[in-house]
Design an enzyme around this catalytic site. Sequence first.
Site, mmCIF file in Angstrom:
data_model
loop_
_atom_site.group_PDB
_atom_site.id
_atom_site.type_symbol
_atom_site.label_atom_id
_atom_site.label_comp_id
_atom_site.label_asym_id
_atom_site.label_seq_id
_atom_site.Cartn_x
_atom_site.Cartn_y
_atom_site.Cartn_z
ATOM 1 N N LYS A 201 0.841 -1.200 0.000
ATOM 2 C CA LYS A 201 0.000 0.000 0.000
ATOM 3 C C LYS A 201 0.877 1.250 0.000
ATOM 4 O O LYS A 201 1.584 1.528 0.964
ATOM 5 C CB LYS A 201 -0.910 0.048 1.227
ATOM 6 N N CYS A 309 13.898 10.618 6.197
ATOM 7 C CA CYS A 309 13.941 10.076 7.559
ATOM 8 C C CYS A 309 15.328 10.225 8.176
ATOM 9 O O CYS A 309 15.455 10.421 9.376
ATOM 10 C CB CYS A 309 13.530 8.610 7.535
#
Length: 502
Positions: A201, A309
């Site tokens: 997803k 990140c």
Amino acid sequence: MAKNGEKQQATGTPELVFGGVWKYDPAPESTEHFTIAPRYELFVGGEWKAPKTGKYFATIDPATEKPLSEVALAGDKDVDAAVKAAQKAFPAWSKLSGEDRGRYLFRIARILLERAREFACLETLDNGKPIKETRDVDVPLAAQHFFYHAGWADKLDLLFPGQTPEPLGVIGQVIPWNFPLLMAAWKIAPALAAGNCVVLKPAETSPLTALRLCEVFQQAGLPAGVVNIITGDGKTGAALVRHPGLAKVAFTGSTEVGKEIQRAVAGRGIELTLELGGKAAHLVFEDAAIDQAVEGVVRGIFFNQGHVCCAGSRLLVQESVHDLFVQKLQRRMARIRVGNPMDKNTDMGAIHSAAQLARIRELVAAGVEGGANLHQSACELPKKGFWFPPSLFTEVAMSHRIAREEVFGPVLAVLTFRTPEEAVEKANNTSYGLSAGIWTDKGARILWLAERMKAGVVWNNTYNRFDAASPFGGYKESGFGREGGRQGLRAYVRLAGGLLPG
Ligand code: NAD
């Protein structure tokens, strides 16, 4: 529905034509064109399927706020259909020889490179990141992950000597919006190389390149159901990770959602890897090559608008060179070109979403309120779209939110240190542990520091360098498990019948 990837005539800049089909000419002189369909369905069992929810949602270009397309909103029944399609494909795919699996992966990698320009443009439109980065980093690196893992598919026995590596089964994968294609490649390539099937997803705000990757899978002749891509929001992701048909969940995203997923997976006896947030320290010592370090720090925080990140969002600079370094940094920041992400000279593109822009503004306001000194590049920002200038804070205290929380934007917090011991203490004083950077001329100091930094990746005299052969992952609230290299493949196999520990 227009066929994905359909070729059309050039018209120059992007515009909406033919009753809702986006037509884009990446460069006026180019003969390569592609379309963005007005609507995308779910890719399940090798076919495009309308969602059982009957619902769709828009994905927009963050640089203009114009809608690009709408994508299907998968509900519980769609998630179930996708997992069942993967389960159906698993027996044949897992029994295929490693050599044959490798052939599919090589084919995917080659097609991806052949269609590199189209993927780079689409990623830039859907994400807001500069074309220079999608062209030179995202797409080539995504292809590299397929090439790299293709090479291992028939050599897994050599990778885990004395043991028998077996695939786990169906893997549920959920990815974020900051590197949509690259994250999909990071997740799918090792899973397939090891003989697993996948339901992935993508993030709701950047689904288009993962959907286009399905075309590549079809072009490569990948058997139906080996990879299924379902679009949707957090609820879709939650339904996927809760599905009892999964053998493993692999998640990249925020620490908050990572914790929720850990709770959802607890007690089910399935594998889990989490790649979460970060608040990396970038250390600059007085003996460093200062101009190179400035470049490294700029790359560390302003690459991909700081939506990274492992962004070097805390600069720790030795007190003796602080003023000089900040001066040079500010001068360099003034030369960062912010604007149209499709312009190949642009260095920094649009902030990915209105929500992310609001988050950045909130944290910057908290920094100002807390008494830190804000410096922003004087650049003219476009009127439409989501934009934020390259920013840095000096006079920052460790207690400030900008020094502790992940901004996930182009905002650098500058702190100082006097001794290497103090640098290590400050660098490790965070709940995260994903990455760190060190700039010094002394090799022995690099080794001394690298041993003490509590971070999954420590770059030395460079920053934000990625390679498919190099494991990437975190400690503490940055997650666990590794992606890339031998360690990344280890996370996708069960080691059976061996004498050696896994
Ligand atoms: P996010 O956690 O909000 O969303 C990530 C994905 O999870 C999306 O696809 C979302 O739809 C889905 N999701 C949301 N709620 C869910 C739930 N309850 N269950 C299952 N899935 C759910 O993160 P984001 O805003 O898309 O991405 C930014 C974050 O990702 C930052 O914190 C960044 O540091 C992190 N990140 C980490 C890495 C890494 O390798 N460590 C890499 C890239 C991004």
